[in-house]
Scaffold this motif. Sequence first.
Motif, PDB file in Angstrom:
ATOM      1  N   GLU A   1       0.809  -1.222   0.000  1.00  0.00           N
ATOM      2  CA  GLU A   1       0.000   0.000   0.000  1.00  0.00           C
ATOM      3  C   GLU A   1       0.838   1.267   0.000  1.00  0.00           C
ATOM      4  N   GLU A   2       2.081   1.200   0.517  1.00  0.00           N
ATOM      5  CA  GLU A   2       2.889   2.405   0.652  1.00  0.00           C
ATOM      6  C   GLU A   2       4.218   2.387  -0.091  1.00  0.00           C
ATOM      7  N   TYR A   3       4.778   1.211  -0.317  1.00  0.00           N
ATOM      8  CA  TYR A   3       6.134   1.125  -0.851  1.00  0.00           C
ATOM      9  C   TYR A   3       6.157   0.394  -2.182  1.00  0.00           C
ATOM     10  N   ASP A   4       7.266   0.517  -2.877  1.00  0.00           N
ATOM     11  CA  ASP A   4       7.450  -0.105  -4.178  1.00  0.00           C
ATOM     12  C   ASP A   4       7.821  -1.575  -3.988  1.00  0.00           C
ATOM     13  N   GLN A   5       6.854  -2.364  -3.522  1.00  0.00           N
ATOM     14  CA  GLN A   5       7.061  -3.781  -3.232  1.00  0.00           C
ATOM     15  C   GLN A   5       5.868  -4.574  -3.746  1.00  0.00           C
TER      16      GLN A   5
ATOM     17  N   LYS B   1       2.821  -1.863   4.836  1.00  0.00           N
ATOM     18  CA  LYS B   1       4.094  -1.736   5.554  1.00  0.00           C
ATOM     19  C   LYS B   1       4.819  -3.067   5.530  1.00  0.00           C
ATOM     20  N   ALA B   2       5.075  -3.682   6.685  1.00  0.00           N
ATOM     21  CA  ALA B   2       5.843  -4.926   6.738  1.00  0.00           C
ATOM     22  C   ALA B   2       4.974  -6.131   7.066  1.00  0.00           C
ATOM     23  N   ALA B   3       3.666  -6.057   6.805  1.00  0.00           N
ATOM     24  CA  ALA B   3       2.763  -7.165   7.126  1.00  0.00           C
ATOM     25  C   ALA B   3       1.968  -7.595   5.892  1.00  0.00           C
ATOM     26  N   ILE B   4       1.914  -8.901   5.692  1.00  0.00           N
ATOM     27  CA  ILE B   4       1.136  -9.478   4.600  1.00  0.00           C
ATOM     28  C   ILE B   4       0.078 -10.379   5.225  1.00  0.00           C
ATOM     29  N   THR B   5      -1.185 -10.116   4.922  1.00  0.00           N
ATOM     30  CA  THR B   5      -2.281 -10.942   5.414  1.00  0.00           C
ATOM     31  C   THR B   5      -2.797 -11.788   4.261  1.00  0.00           C
TER      32      THR B   5
ATOM     33  N   GLU C   1      -5.524 -14.778   3.083  1.00  0.00           N
ATOM     34  CA  GLU C   1      -6.802 -15.387   3.434  1.00  0.00           C
ATOM     35  C   GLU C   1      -7.026 -16.604   2.548  1.00  0.00           C
ATOM     36  N   SER C   2      -7.360 -17.729   3.182  1.00  0.00           N
ATOM     37  CA  SER C   2      -7.623 -18.943   2.412  1.00  0.00           C
ATOM     38  C   SER C   2      -9.091 -18.974   1.991  1.00  0.00           C
ATOM     39  N   ASN C   3      -9.427 -19.926   1.163  1.00  0.00           N
ATOM     40  CA  ASN C   3     -10.778 -20.051   0.632  1.00  0.00           C
ATOM     41  C   ASN C   3     -11.819 -20.257   1.732  1.00  0.00           C
ATOM     42  N   ASP C   4     -11.431 -20.895   2.849  1.00  0.00           N
ATOM     43  CA  ASP C   4     -12.368 -21.152   3.944  1.00  0.00           C
ATOM     44  C   ASP C   4     -12.428 -20.002   4.955  1.00  0.00           C
ATOM     45  N   GLY C   5     -11.749 -18.891   4.683  1.00  0.00           N
ATOM     46  CA  GLY C   5     -11.829 -17.708   5.530  1.00  0.00           C
ATOM     47  C   GLY C   5     -10.739 -17.568   6.570  1.00  0.00           C
ATOM     48  N   ASN C   6      -9.875 -18.582   6.726  1.00  0.00           N
ATOM     49  CA  ASN C   6      -8.769 -18.472   7.676  1.00  0.00           C
ATOM     50  C   ASN C   6      -7.783 -17.415   7.210  1.00  0.00           C
ATOM     51  N   LYS C   7      -7.271 -16.639   8.169  1.00  0.00           N
ATOM     52  CA  LYS C   7      -6.309 -15.589   7.845  1.00  0.00           C
ATOM     53  C   LYS C   7      -4.993 -15.850   8.552  1.00  0.00           C
ATOM     54  N   ILE C   8      -3.911 -15.637   7.825  1.00  0.00           N
ATOM     55  CA  ILE C   8      -2.560 -15.756   8.368  1.00  0.00           C
ATOM     56  C   ILE C   8      -1.844 -14.450   8.057  1.00  0.00           C
ATOM     57  N   THR C   9      -1.243 -13.848   9.078  1.00  0.00           N
ATOM     58  CA  THR C   9      -0.470 -12.630   8.860  1.00  0.00           C
ATOM     59  C   THR C   9       1.004 -12.950   9.041  1.00  0.00           C
ATOM     60  N   THR C  10       1.787 -12.571   8.060  1.00  0.00           N
ATOM     61  CA  THR C  10       3.224 -12.772   8.075  1.00  0.00           C
ATOM     62  C   THR C  10       3.897 -11.415   8.113  1.00  0.00           C
ATOM     63  N   VAL C  11       4.884 -11.279   8.968  1.00  0.00           N
ATOM     64  CA  VAL C  11       5.635 -10.028   9.049  1.00  0.00           C
ATOM     65  C   VAL C  11       6.956 -10.219   8.322  1.00  0.00           C
ATOM     66  N   ILE C  12       7.272  -9.277   7.445  1.00  0.00           N
ATOM     67  CA  ILE C  12       8.523  -9.323   6.713  1.00  0.00           C
ATOM     68  C   ILE C  12       9.506  -8.337   7.346  1.00  0.00           C
ATOM     69  N   SER C  13      10.721  -8.374   6.899  1.00  0.00           N
ATOM     70  CA  SER C  13      11.757  -7.512   7.459  1.00  0.00           C
ATOM     71  C   SER C  13      11.380  -6.031   7.327  1.00  0.00           C
ATOM     72  N   PRO C  14      11.457  -5.266   8.424  1.00  0.00           N
ATOM     73  CA  PRO C  14      11.138  -3.833   8.355  1.00  0.00           C
ATOM     74  C   PRO C  14      12.303  -2.983   7.834  1.00  0.00           C
ATOM     75  N   VAL C  15      13.417  -3.616   7.491  1.00  0.00           N
ATOM     76  CA  VAL C  15      14.588  -2.881   7.027  1.00  0.00           C
ATOM     77  C   VAL C  15      14.259  -2.059   5.780  1.00  0.00           C
TER      78      VAL C  15
ATOM     79  N   GLU D   1      11.571   5.098   4.164  1.00  0.00           N
ATOM     80  CA  GLU D   1      11.196   6.287   4.930  1.00  0.00           C
ATOM     81  C   GLU D   1      12.349   7.280   5.037  1.00  0.00           C
ATOM     82  N   TYR D   2      13.576   6.787   5.204  1.00  0.00           N
ATOM     83  CA  TYR D   2      14.739   7.676   5.235  1.00  0.00           C
ATOM     84  C   TYR D   2      14.912   8.393   3.894  1.00  0.00           C
ATOM     85  N   LEU D   3      14.756   7.668   2.810  1.00  0.00           N
ATOM     86  CA  LEU D   3      14.901   8.263   1.483  1.00  0.00           C
ATOM     87  C   LEU D   3      13.821   9.308   1.222  1.00  0.00           C
ATOM     88  N   LEU D   4      12.568   8.982   1.570  1.00  0.00           N
ATOM     89  CA  LEU D   4      11.464   9.907   1.322  1.00  0.00           C
ATOM     90  C   LEU D   4      11.548  11.180   2.170  1.00  0.00           C
TER      91      LEU D   4
END
Length: 102
Positions: free
Chosen positions: A17-21, A67-71, A73-87, A93-96
């Motif tokens: 939503e915010e970065y070039d990723q 940001k650093a979180a990817i959510t 969702e599976s077909n049955d509605g279960n959600k898993i959130t994975t956090v990636i490196s905030p580096v 943010e420093y560049l911007l």
Amino acid sequence: CELKKIGSHVYSAAWNEEYDQVAAISDCRILIWYQTKSLHDDLFSMASESIDCPGIGKNPRIANFAKAAITVESNDGNKITTVISPVFETIHEYLLSNKWEK
């Protein structure tokens, strides 16, 4: 422009939503490209990460990539959130804010 295969079956892909990723789900893995310009040059594999996610379920989709979180969702509605490196988020943010020299 050269085409690159990112997986045998990509279920879902989403831009941060915010970065070039970009994140995608393929072969029970979450794939992240931290610098999308690298999709077009030799840095393709160096600017990416692969996270194994065997419990992801059937027909998963990326519900949110902020940001650093990817959510996922599976077909049955279960959600898993994975956090990636905030580096990469910190570097963006420093560049911007023109604080790279500090």
